[in-house]
Design a protein around this motif. Structure first.
Motif, short mmCIF file in Angstrom:
data_model
loop_
_atom_site.label_atom_id
_atom_site.label_comp_id
_atom_site.label_asym_id
_atom_site.label_seq_id
_atom_site.Cartn_x
_atom_site.Cartn_y
_atom_site.Cartn_z
N ILE A 232 0.87 -1.18 0.00
CA ILE A 232 0.00 0.00 0.00
C ILE A 232 0.91 1.23 0.00
CG2 ILE A 232 -1.77 1.30 1.25
CD1 ILE A 232 -2.57 -1.25 2.69
N VAL A 233 0.65 2.16 -0.90
CA VAL A 233 1.44 3.39 -0.96
C VAL A 233 0.67 4.47 -0.19
CG1 VAL A 233 2.44 5.14 -2.48
CG2 VAL A 233 2.32 2.74 -3.24
N GLN A 234 1.31 5.01 0.84
CA GLN A 234 0.65 6.03 1.65
C GLN A 234 0.92 7.43 1.10
OE1 GLN A 234 1.06 5.58 5.92
NE2 GLN A 234 1.34 7.78 6.21
N ILE A 235 -0.15 8.22 1.01
CA ILE A 235 0.00 9.65 0.71
C ILE A 235 -0.36 10.35 2.02
CG2 ILE A 235 -0.80 11.61 -0.69
CD1 ILE A 235 0.52 9.45 -2.42
N GLY A 236 0.59 11.09 2.56
CA GLY A 236 0.42 11.69 3.88
C GLY A 236 -0.48 12.91 3.87
N ALA A 237 -0.86 13.32 5.09
CA ALA A 237 -1.78 14.44 5.26
C ALA A 237 -1.29 15.70 4.56
CB ALA A 237 -1.96 14.70 6.76
N LEU B 121 -3.20 4.53 0.28
CA LEU B 121 -3.80 4.98 1.54
C LEU B 121 -3.71 6.51 1.51
CD1 LEU B 121 -4.88 4.23 4.44
CD2 LEU B 121 -2.56 4.65 5.20
N LEU B 122 -4.85 7.17 1.44
CA LEU B 122 -4.87 8.63 1.33
C LEU B 122 -5.31 9.23 2.65
CD1 LEU B 122 -4.68 11.23 -0.41
CD2 LEU B 122 -7.08 10.84 -1.05
N LYS B 123 -4.41 9.97 3.29
CA LYS B 123 -4.72 10.55 4.59
C LYS B 123 -5.35 11.93 4.43
CE LYS B 123 -2.24 9.01 8.08
NZ LYS B 123 -1.14 8.87 9.06
N ARG B 124 -6.28 12.22 5.31
CA ARG B 124 -6.96 13.52 5.27
C ARG B 124 -5.99 14.63 5.64
NH1 ARG B 124 -12.33 14.97 8.87
NH2 ARG B 124 -12.67 17.07 8.05
N GLY B 125 -6.02 15.72 4.89
CA GLY B 125 -5.14 16.85 5.16
C GLY B 125 -5.46 17.51 6.49
N LEU B 126 -4.48 18.25 7.01
CA LEU B 126 -4.62 18.85 8.34
C LEU B 126 -5.81 19.79 8.45
CD1 LEU B 126 -1.57 17.89 8.28
CD2 LEU B 126 -1.16 19.73 9.90
N SER B 127 -6.16 20.43 7.35
CA SER B 127 -7.31 21.34 7.41
C SER B 127 -8.27 21.06 6.27
CB SER B 127 -6.84 22.79 7.38
OG SER B 127 -6.18 23.03 6.16
N ALA B 128 -8.31 19.82 5.84
CA ALA B 128 -9.15 19.47 4.69
C ALA B 128 -10.56 19.10 5.12
CB ALA B 128 -8.53 18.30 3.93
N THR B 129 -11.53 19.55 4.34
CA THR B 129 -12.91 19.12 4.57
C THR B 129 -13.06 17.70 4.00
OG1 THR B 129 -13.64 19.93 2.42
CG2 THR B 129 -13.75 21.49 4.27
N THR C 276 -15.20 16.84 1.83
CA THR C 276 -15.36 17.00 0.36
C THR C 276 -13.99 17.08 -0.31
OG1 THR C 276 -17.46 18.11 0.67
CG2 THR C 276 -16.37 18.47 -1.45
N GLU C 277 -13.08 17.84 0.30
CA GLU C 277 -11.73 17.95 -0.29
C GLU C 277 -11.01 16.60 -0.27
OE1 GLU C 277 -10.90 22.67 0.69
OE2 GLU C 277 -10.49 21.17 2.21
N LEU C 278 -11.19 15.85 0.82
CA LEU C 278 -10.58 14.51 0.89
C LEU C 278 -11.11 13.64 -0.26
CD1 LEU C 278 -9.02 12.19 2.34
CD2 LEU C 278 -11.07 11.84 3.74
N LEU C 279 -12.42 13.68 -0.47
CA LEU C 279 -13.02 12.84 -1.50
C LEU C 279 -12.61 13.32 -2.90
CD1 LEU C 279 -16.51 12.23 0.14
CD2 LEU C 279 -14.54 10.69 0.08
N LEU C 280 -12.45 14.62 -3.06
CA LEU C 280 -11.99 15.14 -4.36
C LEU C 280 -10.55 14.71 -4.63
CD1 LEU C 280 -13.65 18.66 -4.46
CD2 LEU C 280 -13.89 16.87 -6.20
N SER C 281 -9.74 14.66 -3.58
CA SER C 281 -8.36 14.19 -3.77
C SER C 281 -8.35 12.72 -4.17
CB SER C 281 -7.54 14.41 -2.49
OG SER C 281 -7.31 15.80 -2.34
N ALA C 282 -9.24 11.93 -3.54
CA ALA C 282 -9.35 10.52 -3.93
C ALA C 282 -9.79 10.42 -5.39
CB ALA C 282 -10.34 9.81 -3.01
N ILE D 140 -7.85 3.66 -0.12
CA ILE D 140 -8.32 3.57 1.27
C ILE D 140 -8.17 4.97 1.84
CG2 ILE D 140 -7.91 2.50 3.52
CD1 ILE D 140 -6.27 0.31 1.90
N LEU D 141 -9.24 5.51 2.39
CA LEU D 141 -9.16 6.84 2.99
C LEU D 141 -8.73 6.70 4.44
CD1 LEU D 141 -12.52 8.05 1.47
CD2 LEU D 141 -10.23 8.63 0.65
N CYS D 142 -8.19 7.77 5.00
CA CYS D 142 -7.75 7.68 6.40
C CYS D 142 -8.04 8.99 7.14
CB CYS D 142 -6.25 7.37 6.46
SG CYS D 142 -5.62 7.26 8.14
N GLU D 143 -8.82 8.87 8.21
CA GLU D 143 -9.05 10.02 9.10
C GLU D 143 -7.90 10.03 10.11
OE1 GLU D 143 -10.91 12.67 9.60
OE2 GLU D 143 -9.87 12.98 11.50
#
Ligand code: PEP
Ligand code: MN
Length: 346
Positions: A181-186, A206-214, A216-222, A234-237
């Motif tokens: 799994i390749v992790q993309i950090g916050a 594995l896509l981690k939620r950004g420090l100040s991301a909504t 919607t922004e997390l899902l748009l990045s995915a 895989i999303l990550c809170e």
């Protein structure tokens, strides 16, 4: 836009829909379902003539996906996405997975010991950064490529799958060679060239939620990753920045059911970065499983006091073992089970 075929639509009818979408200059993605097949139209720029598709044989209805993220949305795909990793491990199905290990790969002894300890406790995936995004350039930045070799060694020794972070497109190439799994950090959640590279790398992300991301922004990045053809995300809170410095971040547990509602993608929880405090990681990991997280990512170090990064939030191995015993019970209460590592072959 989603073209839903009638139950029993023929292969020719489906092919015709695909051909018309291509003629119109868009991409078509066929999604067979239990009841009926749907064909997704990718790249809708707002100029699609839906009537041309509605009139085709075998078409039941044309659905306009209302969300800005399309392929990631539940409107696009109602059933949850189950990501199949090696060794029979799945993410997003009935099983709850534990990803555990140190913040950073520090030495062969450290990562191999950590792998054995977390495996013993019940983790199925080893974590550990070879490249570390650190707030200060003067702190430990990770071992880089030698760290990847050590992760490969730890995988050989433990049989665990490996999840590790790539910080730039070049790193994606290196990490892809070793990681499951390749992790993309916050901090990189909105690094769009990195997301595109991840979308083309051929490995689950594995896509981690950004420090100040909504959300919607997390899902748009995915969506950037799916738009490149990689559907295994895989999303990550992992907590968001708040005004209260009592904890490192505000661990947004609500994001788990919210994301499950909006998207078919699995979401896991990282209470280590979410709280930043060892004694808070345990209750929040339990809470995340209770809230329906498809997995937990927990920092565990053989000797947290000597850790080169994030020691204060890293669990002692025996604390992690206790946590795993607890989450097994919690998972069962909500009709799930914790994935167990495969027995080591002799
Ligand atoms: C990590 O997982 O070690 C990490 C750096 O996490 P985040 O990107 O969530 O800060
Ligand atoms: Mn960390």
């Amino acid at each position: 836009m989603l073209i839903v075929m009638r139950h029993g639509a023929t292969a020719e009818e489906i092919e015709r829909v695909v051909a018309v979408i291509k003629e119109m200059g868009y991409q078509a993605r066929t999604m067979p379902g239990a009841q009926r097949t749907a064909v997704g139209l990718v790249g809708n720029d707002g100029r699609v003539d839906a009537s041309r598709l509605e009139g085709l044989a075998g078409v039941q209805e044309v659905i306009h996906v209302s969300k800005p993220y399309k392929q990631v949305s539940r409107e696009w795909k109602a059933e949850p996405t189950v990501i199949r990793l090696g060794g029979g491990v799945t993410v997003g199905g009935a099983e709850v997975v534990a990803i555990a290990g140190p913040c950073s790969v520090e030495s062969e002894k450290q990562i191999v010991t950590a792998a054995q300890q977390v495996r013993e406790a019940g983790a199925v995936i080893l974590r550990g950064g070879a490249w570390k995004p650190r707030s200060s350039p003067y702190t430990f930045q990770g071992l880089g490529r030698p760290g990847l070799k050590l992760l490969a060694r730890a995988r050989e020794e433990s049989g665990l799958l490996v999840c590790t972070e790539a910080m730039d497109p070049e790193g994606v190439r290196w990490v892809t060679e070793v990681a499951d799994i390749v992790q993309i950090g916050a901090r990189n959640m909105q690094n769009y060239s990195l997301l595109k590279a991840a979308g083309r790398c051929g490995k689950p992300i594995l896509l981690k939620r950004g420090l100040s991301a909504t959300v919607t922004e997390l899902l748009l990045s995915a969506e950037y990753i799916l738009a490149e053809g990689n559907h295994d995300v895989i999303l990550c809170e992992r907590g968001i920045r708040g005004f209260d410095s009592t904890t490192r971040n505000v661990f947004d547990l609500t994001a788990i059911p919210v994301v499950h509602n909006l998207s078919h993608l699995p979401i896991i929880a990282d209470p280590s970065h979410g709280t930043g405090l060892r004694d808070k990681v345990i209750p929040m990991a339990r809470a995340a499983v209770a809230a329906g997280a498809d997995g937990i990512m927990v920092e565990v170090h053989p000797d947290p006091e000597q850790a080169l990064s994030d020691g204060a939030q890293s669990l002692f191995p025996d604390q992690f073992a206790q946590l795993m015993r607890e989450v097994r019970v919690i998972a069962e209460v909500i009709g799930r089970r914790v994935a167990e590592p495969a027995p080591v072959s002799a």
